[in-house]
Write an enzyme that holds these catalytic residues in place. Structure first.
Site, short mmCIF file in Angstrom:
data_model
loop_
_atom_site.label_atom_id
_atom_site.label_comp_id
_atom_site.label_asym_id
_atom_site.label_seq_id
_atom_site.Cartn_x
_atom_site.Cartn_y
_atom_site.Cartn_z
N CYS A 8 0.83 -1.21 0.00
CA CYS A 8 0.00 0.00 0.00
C CYS A 8 0.86 1.26 0.00
CB CYS A 8 -0.91 0.00 1.22
SG CYS A 8 -2.34 1.12 1.04
N ASP A 131 -6.88 -3.23 11.28
CA ASP A 131 -5.69 -2.38 11.34
C ASP A 131 -5.54 -1.85 12.76
OD1 ASP A 131 -3.47 -0.93 10.62
OD2 ASP A 131 -4.54 0.51 9.35
#
Length: 220
Positions: A8, A131
């Site tokens: 990412c 997360d």
């Protein structure tokens, strides 16, 4: 199935090439101005075109309005949208319908009780990404390089993705402990915020893919 890997916060064609050659499955394009990994919609369009046919592309958005959704879908043409803000289940469902794309919803985790919040998105999100919860004073909802206690995911409904402080040295253990079907890394493969390190990317992907058979064996 092997664990999938998402790199990412990609900002350059060179990193896309390196990720593809190393065996990544997705690249994430962060369209959020507060991030050091931010790319504008036009930059994201160019990067997505380079990745097309080699890697899946994920547009990472934070509480986007309809105009932003429309711009990203029309110009970037990602394979998946990742929502990393405070989007409600209803908003996630609306975005999914508007975009006509699969949607991943990030859930911030600090303790086991936070994992249950994912249940509310079962009918709207195609994928849940667990997360680390941002610490007090943090300006970003993710990509802060902080891990959480992976044991909090015991009992989490599969499939799910895992992020938060993962590195080439820890991703194998994280996969084996959680059974995550996708791992998502940003700061863990950087030499500075927003600057990816190709060697770290290669090491991360190798470690994640090597851990997958052990994770499957543990689950069986």
């Amino acid at each position: 199935m092997a664990v999938k890997v998402k790199i990412c916060g990609v900002r350059t064609p060179a990193v896309i090439e390196a990720a593809a050659e190393a065996g990544a499955d997705y690249v994430g394009l962060v369209i959020f101005p507060n991030s050091p990994r931010y790319v504008e919609v036009e930059e994201a369009r160019v990067l997505a075109a380079i990745a097309k046919g080699r890697l899946g592309t994920v547009a990472v958005l934070v509480d986007p309005d309809d105009a932003m959704i429309d711009a990203v879908v029309e110009r970037v043409r990602p394979d998946l949208l990742q929502l990393h803000g405070t989007e409600t289940p209803e908003r996630v469902a609306a975005i999914k319908v508007r975009a006509g794309l699969p949607v991943m919803k990030a859930i911030a985790v600090a303790e086991a009780a936070d994992v249950a919040k994912a249940n509310a998105y079962a009918g709207s999100a195609d994928y849940v990404l667990f997360d680390s919860k941002a610490t007090a004073g943090a300006t970003l909802p993710g990509g802060n390089g902080v891990a959480f206690d992976w044991r909090a995911l015991t009992g989490a409904k599969a499939p799910f993705a895992l992020s938060g402080g993962l590195t080439p040295d820890t991703v194998g253990e994280a996969i084996m402990l959680t059974g995550a079907s996708l791992v998502d890394v940003s700061s863990g493969v950087e030499r500075a915020p927003g600057e990816k390190d190709i060697t770290l990317i290669q090491r991360f992907i190798q470690a994640a893919k090597a851990a997958a058979p052990q994770a499957r064996a543990k689950a069986s």
